[in-house]
Design an enzyme around this catalytic site. Sequence first.
Site, PDB file in Angstrom:
ATOM      1  N   ASN A 170      57.445  51.344  26.418  1.00 19.13           N
ATOM      2  CA  ASN A 170      58.833  51.151  26.832  1.00 19.13           C
ATOM      3  C   ASN A 170      59.207  52.221  27.866  1.00 19.13           C
ATOM      4  O   ASN A 170      58.897  53.479  27.665  1.00 19.13           O
ATOM      5  CB  ASN A 170      59.825  51.056  25.408  1.00 19.13           C
ATOM      6  CG  ASN A 170      60.175  52.466  25.088  1.00 19.13           C
ATOM      7  OD1 ASN A 170      61.134  52.892  25.625  1.00 19.13           O
ATOM      8  ND2 ASN A 170      59.401  52.853  24.181  1.00 19.13           N
ATOM      9  N   PHE A 183      67.247  54.933  26.067  1.00 17.74           N
ATOM     10  CA  PHE A 183      68.276  55.053  25.225  1.00 17.74           C
ATOM     11  C   PHE A 183      69.387  53.844  25.616  1.00 17.74           C
ATOM     12  O   PHE A 183      70.682  54.528  25.830  1.00 17.74           O
ATOM     13  CB  PHE A 183      68.915  56.422  25.189  1.00 17.74           C
ATOM     14  CG  PHE A 183      67.835  57.638  24.569  1.00 17.74           C
ATOM     15  CD1 PHE A 183      66.804  57.115  23.791  1.00 17.74           C
ATOM     16  CD2 PHE A 183      68.388  58.866  24.600  1.00 17.74           C
ATOM     17  CE1 PHE A 183      65.907  58.056  23.118  1.00 17.74           C
ATOM     18  CE2 PHE A 183      67.230  59.917  24.110  1.00 17.74           C
ATOM     19  CZ  PHE A 183      66.475  59.514  23.462  1.00 17.74           C
ATOM     20  N   ASN A 216      56.853  60.736  18.466  1.00 19.67           N
ATOM     21  CA  ASN A 216      57.383  59.919  19.262  1.00 19.67           C
ATOM     22  C   ASN A 216      56.297  59.140  19.970  1.00 19.67           C
ATOM     23  O   ASN A 216      55.061  59.263  19.777  1.00 19.67           O
ATOM     24  CB  ASN A 216      58.511  60.514  19.994  1.00 19.67           C
ATOM     25  CG  ASN A 216      59.538  59.667  20.655  1.00 19.67           C
ATOM     26  OD1 ASN A 216      59.573  58.486  20.753  1.00 19.67           O
ATOM     27  ND2 ASN A 216      60.796  60.305  20.456  1.00 19.67           N
ATOM     28  N   LYS A 276      62.556  65.088  15.490  1.00 16.93           N
ATOM     29  CA  LYS A 276      61.372  64.201  16.050  1.00 16.93           C
ATOM     30  C   LYS A 276      60.612  64.822  17.197  1.00 16.93           C
ATOM     31  O   LYS A 276      61.305  64.866  18.016  1.00 16.93           O
ATOM     32  CB  LYS A 276      61.804  62.785  16.255  1.00 16.93           C
ATOM     33  CG  LYS A 276      60.904  61.757  16.470  1.00 16.93           C
ATOM     34  CD  LYS A 276      61.106  60.292  16.474  1.00 16.93           C
ATOM     35  CE  LYS A 276      59.994  59.088  16.539  1.00 16.93           C
ATOM     36  NZ  LYS A 276      60.604  57.902  16.341  1.00 16.93           N
ATOM     37  N   ASN A 332      61.583  59.283  28.059  1.00 15.44           N
ATOM     38  CA  ASN A 332      62.179  58.262  28.967  1.00 15.44           C
ATOM     39  C   ASN A 332      63.498  58.559  29.380  1.00 15.44           C
ATOM     40  O   ASN A 332      64.283  57.933  30.197  1.00 15.44           O
ATOM     41  CB  ASN A 332      62.349  56.737  28.431  1.00 15.44           C
ATOM     42  CG  ASN A 332      61.156  56.048  27.888  1.00 15.44           C
ATOM     43  OD1 ASN A 332      60.180  56.230  28.933  1.00 15.44           O
ATOM     44  ND2 ASN A 332      60.926  55.691  26.846  1.00 15.44           N
ATOM     45  N   THR A 333      64.127  59.755  28.966  1.00 14.06           N
ATOM     46  CA  THR A 333      65.295  60.521  29.508  1.00 14.06           C
ATOM     47  C   THR A 333      64.754  61.730  30.223  1.00 14.06           C
ATOM     48  O   THR A 333      64.384  62.637  29.553  1.00 14.06           O
ATOM     49  CB  THR A 333      66.202  60.825  28.459  1.00 14.06           C
ATOM     50  OG1 THR A 333      66.576  59.487  27.761  1.00 14.06           O
ATOM     51  CG2 THR A 333      67.735  61.397  28.778  1.00 14.06           C
ATOM     52  N   SER A 338      61.862  61.649  23.309  1.00 10.91           N
ATOM     53  CA  SER A 338      61.647  60.593  24.040  1.00 10.91           C
ATOM     54  C   SER A 338      61.078  60.867  25.424  1.00 10.91           C
ATOM     55  O   SER A 338      61.775  61.700  26.266  1.00 10.91           O
ATOM     56  CB  SER A 338      62.789  59.787  24.085  1.00 10.91           C
ATOM     57  OG  SER A 338      62.590  58.449  25.212  1.00 10.91           O
TER      58      SER A 338
END
Length: 338
Positions: free
Chosen positions: A113, A117, A240, A211, A180-181, A178
């Site tokens: 993915n 967010f 994560n 996390k 993805n940011t 994450s």
Amino acid sequence: MYARLRLWFFRLDPERAHALTLKLLHWVGALPPLGVQIERAFAASANPVEVFGLHFPNSVGLAAGYDKDGLAWRGLARLGFGHIEVGTVTLRPQFGNPRPRLFRLVEDEALINRLGFPGRGAAFVVRQLQGRRPRGVVLGVNVGLNKDTPLDRAAEDYSELQRIFNPLADYLAVNVSSPNTAGLRELQEQRRLADLLSALMINRARPILVKLSPDLENSDLAAALDVLLSAGVDGVILTNTTVRRDGLVSGNKTEAGGLSGRPLADLSLAMLERAARHVGGRLPIISVGGIFTKEDGKRRLASGATLIQVYSGLVFRGPKVIRELANLSLLKPSETVG
């Protein structure tokens, strides 16, 4: 039955299939007669764990990312989970990254993915969490940073999210990992992490967990854990998703984003073992990443995890994985960790 449903759902775009699943689970939670039937079908033996000052009916929970906006958490609770972690929730609504941004790797039993967010923001999630609570299940809220918030103002966003969700959550999970940011993982660096946690601990009214990424080098993991211990947080969630692509065979393996599922299992387990040795029982650990079977669960608990979480295992194996894992525990009901 789930095998037949999976055949149909896996013909759909992954994000669309997930949205439909959440709608179905929403109605499971919204219609008590249906919810009771589902709960009876998936009931797990009582196997409680006491940690963070909370009573968990069993050791298995739903990882953040599955129900980002809290749309289906009441229905999910009917499937036998001991805890549900909604989110990641950002302070303000945001679309996330452009589609397509969610990919199945069926041969690898994995997902990639790069959602970034997406969500309707904290105010919307508050409305979903208010009102009737499912019996027994522990509710965690995973919070993260809006992509347009500068890192030097991260503590402001996280502190406001803490203020908003303290009255509703049983615990808060701080997502600094994450992939993805842009820039988010920099918050795992010692100084930034210490500053962020210092701000959050001032107004702690609920247990705070952090996390971390599976891609941290050993020295960086040790440094981050030392910060968590020094700050006095209540626990750590490992791990994560990963940006590594070792040993994949599926056609989507080159897509950018965070990888979860079976290929993450060894990496997540290795980080759990390193972390458990480093903290020496001083910090409870929730293990997540590639947990698909009761053998996986047993190994995580034996390696130092207090609780475990699933996501991809639920997608690929269905709700039966919850009951298998929920019946596992190395703890007697009277024992307390953390």
